[in-house]
Design an enzyme around this catalytic site. Structure first.
Site, PDB file in Angstrom:
ATOM      1  N   GLU A   1       0.804  -1.207   0.000  1.00  0.00           N
ATOM      2  CA  GLU A   1       0.000   0.000   0.000  1.00  0.00           C
ATOM      3  C   GLU A   1       0.844   1.267   0.000  1.00  0.00           C
ATOM      4  O   GLU A   1       2.033   1.232   0.310  1.00  0.00           O
ATOM      5  CB  GLU A   1      -0.955   0.005   1.175  1.00  0.00           C
ATOM      6  CG  GLU A   1      -0.298  -0.148   2.512  1.00  0.00           C
ATOM      7  CD  GLU A   1      -1.307  -0.617   3.554  1.00  0.00           C
ATOM      8  OE1 GLU A   1      -1.868   0.250   4.219  1.00  0.00           O
ATOM      9  OE2 GLU A   1      -1.527  -1.829   3.686  1.00  0.00           O
TER      10      GLU A   1
ATOM     11  N   CYS B   1       6.988  -7.504   6.608  1.00  0.00           N
ATOM     12  CA  CYS B   1       8.196  -7.022   7.276  1.00  0.00           C
ATOM     13  C   CYS B   1       8.577  -8.054   8.320  1.00  0.00           C
ATOM     14  O   CYS B   1       7.721  -8.739   8.864  1.00  0.00           O
ATOM     15  CB  CYS B   1       7.893  -5.681   7.952  1.00  0.00           C
ATOM     16  SG  CYS B   1       9.304  -4.940   8.795  1.00  0.00           S
TER      17      CYS B   1
ATOM     18  N   CYS C   1       0.137   2.019   8.914  1.00  0.00           N
ATOM     19  CA  CYS C   1       0.908   1.141   8.038  1.00  0.00           C
ATOM     20  C   CYS C   1       0.393  -0.289   8.021  1.00  0.00           C
ATOM     21  O   CYS C   1       0.255  -0.909   9.066  1.00  0.00           O
ATOM     22  CB  CYS C   1       2.341   1.031   8.536  1.00  0.00           C
ATOM     23  SG  CYS C   1       3.095   2.554   8.963  1.00  0.00           S
TER      24      CYS C   1
HETATM   25  N1  SAH Z   1      10.560   0.068   8.881  1.00  0.00           N
HETATM   26  C1  SAH Z   1      10.648   1.494   8.907  1.00  0.00           C
HETATM   27  C2  SAH Z   1       9.454   2.189   8.250  1.00  0.00           C
HETATM   28  C3  SAH Z   1       8.178   1.817   8.946  1.00  0.00           C
HETATM   29  S1  SAH Z   1       6.753   2.758   9.030  1.00  0.00           S
HETATM   30  C4  SAH Z   1      10.793   1.963  10.328  1.00  0.00           C
HETATM   31  O1  SAH Z   1      10.646   1.164  11.244  1.00  0.00           O
HETATM   32  O2  SAH Z   1      11.080   3.129  10.542  1.00  0.00           O
HETATM   33  C5  SAH Z   1       7.055   4.360   9.444  1.00  0.00           C
HETATM   34  C6  SAH Z   1       6.844   4.754  10.904  1.00  0.00           C
HETATM   35  O3  SAH Z   1       5.554   4.417  11.421  1.00  0.00           O
HETATM   36  C7  SAH Z   1       7.837   4.104  11.826  1.00  0.00           C
HETATM   37  O4  SAH Z   1       8.333   5.091  12.687  1.00  0.00           O
HETATM   38  C8  SAH Z   1       6.993   3.100  12.572  1.00  0.00           C
HETATM   39  O5  SAH Z   1       7.575   2.753  13.797  1.00  0.00           O
HETATM   40  C9  SAH Z   1       5.697   3.849  12.716  1.00  0.00           C
HETATM   41  N2  SAH Z   1       4.520   3.050  13.004  1.00  0.00           N
HETATM   42  C10 SAH Z   1       4.237   1.782  12.644  1.00  0.00           C
HETATM   43  N3  SAH Z   1       3.047   1.400  13.109  1.00  0.00           N
HETATM   44  C11 SAH Z   1       2.550   2.470  13.761  1.00  0.00           C
HETATM   45  C12 SAH Z   1       1.332   2.705  14.473  1.00  0.00           C
HETATM   46  N4  SAH Z   1       0.424   1.764  14.570  1.00  0.00           N
HETATM   47  N5  SAH Z   1       1.153   3.918  15.020  1.00  0.00           N
HETATM   48  C13 SAH Z   1       2.080   4.881  14.922  1.00  0.00           C
HETATM   49  N6  SAH Z   1       3.238   4.730  14.256  1.00  0.00           N
HETATM   50  C14 SAH Z   1       3.478   3.521  13.712  1.00  0.00           C
END
Ligand code: SAH
Length: 358
Positions: free
Chosen positions: A89, A109, A335
């Site tokens: 997505e 992931c 995400c």
């Molecule tokens: N793998 C990368 C990119 C992931 S998504 C990383 O870990 O940075 C981007 C951001 O969204 C990351 O900071 C991740 O920790 C955050 N994230 C994921 N799920 C989330 C949620 N349910 N609520 C808030 N932030 C979230």
């Protein structure tokens, strides 16, 4: 699955067309067509060349399967189908300075963060460089953009996947995204978010792609971080900070920390004070976001008031920070949620079909 033509750099495309007995300018035509988001079958070249390409390459490596538009803020979510049927997505957010697209780098992931929907079923596979790029190319086209007047001006690697767990493909994608003559996005308009894979963070500093490095911190102490982020068993916060400092020394770019506020976990005043102490004097910025609740997970978000209180403590202690507004909340949340709910819906439909058949 066939090969992905959008994986090729311009030079590789020239070599390919020459190997097919074509003139160099054909490669240019193909390259421009692809960068405009065209399928191979739509390229303005001879049908013989199109057919030769189609024998070896996927016509449409990334297809927009569904689009959801937020009534609240115009944010658009896209569900993309890959050529092998996998789904990822993306999101297009509208800001005053331009349109930012969030792209995925992996199907699923394997980092296992406890708050994240992308990792619920583990890693399915890496995306190729061309599959990552194509997400932007097809959205730019669908939004009426061209190469001169782009509808997508900024990119964040914050969709599903850990970019540094797919290092080579992501770097190749970034080179193709920033290269002159193509979609040509400035590195300054690109943010890459990592959960903190320290060796790759250091390696990336030497790639000469001065983008905005963003690190998902979400905790101030290693033992707390281990509760929500299994990657913390491999790398300590101190090592992450050192890798960030290295990035700054090499690129001159300040770095950003993502900090999702989770009720009862990381958002008390003492956490804010500890975060401020940890980051004091560092060339960084903190992006706070209230946890986006994922229905498969038990973690809960904080009130807006508590989030602003946390922000206030950081600011009072001299830390540059913002509370990010959560965009597109009415169209499927955080995400990986869109893919998860689509898979669930379709699994339910399959179950029903099986019930009816039996
Ligand atoms: N793998 C990368 C990119 C992931 S998504 C990383 O870990 O940075 C981007 C951001 O969204 C990351 O900071 C991740 O920790 C955050 N994230 C994921 N799920 C989330 C949620 N349910 N609520 C808030 N932030 C979230």
């Amino acid at each position: 699955m066939k090969e992905i033509l959008q994986d090729l750099s311009r030079e590789e495309l020239i070599a390919l067309t020459e190997s097919l007995g074509e003139k160099k300018f054909r490669a240019e035509q193909i390259y421009l067509g692809l960068m405009q988001g065209k399928k191979i079958s739509e390229l303005p070249v001879s049908s013989a060349l199109r057919e030769a390409l189609l024998r070896r390459f996927e016509d449409e490596p990334v297809k927009i399967l569904e689009t959801f538009v937020s009534a609240a803020d115009g944010t658009k979510k896209f569900l993309f189908a890959l050529a092998d049927g996998n789904l990822v997505e993306g999101v297009l957010m509208r800001y005053e300075y331009g349109n930012t697209q969030c792209v995925s780098t992996q199907v699923g992931c394997r980092m296992g963060c406890k708050f994240c929907a992308s990792t619920l079923n583990g890693l399915v596979r890496n995306l190729t460089a061309g599959e990552i790029l194509s997400q932007i190319l097809v959205v730019n086209r669908a939004e009426g953009g061209s190469l001169k007047k782009r509808a997508v001006t900024n990119a964040v690697l914050m969709g599903s996947g850990e970019p540094f767990d797919n290092y080579d493909n992501v770097v190749k994608f970034l080179r193709n995204l920033t290269r002159e003559g193509g979609i040509c996005m400035s590195a300054r308009n690109i943010s890459l978010s990592t959960c903190g894979l320290v060796p790759e963070m250091k390696r990336f500093a030497a790639e000469g792609i001065p983008l905005n490095l963003t690190v998902s911190l979400h905790a101030v102490a290693d033992e707390e971080r281990r509760r929500t982020m299994p990657v913390s068993n491999r790398y300590r916060i101190a090592e992450i900070l050192e890798a960030c400092a290295h990035y700054f020394r090499r690129t001159g770019r300040r770095y950003i920390f993502e900090y999702s506020l989770i009720a009862g976990e990381n958002c008390d005043e003492e956490h804010a004070l500890a975060l401020a102490a940890l980051l004091k004097g560092k060339p960084c910025h903190v992006n706070l976001i209230r946890l986006n609740e994922v229905k498969e997970r038990s973690l809960r978000t904080v009130t807006e008031k508590d989030a602003y209180r946390f922000l206030g403590v950081l600011e009072k202690n001299g830390i540059s920070a913002t509370l990010r507004r959560s965009m597109g909340g009415d169209i499927g949340g955080a995400c990986g949620q869109l893919r998860a709910s689509y898979l669930e819906k379709n699994a339910a439909a399959t179950d029903r079909a099986e019930e009816i058949r039996s």
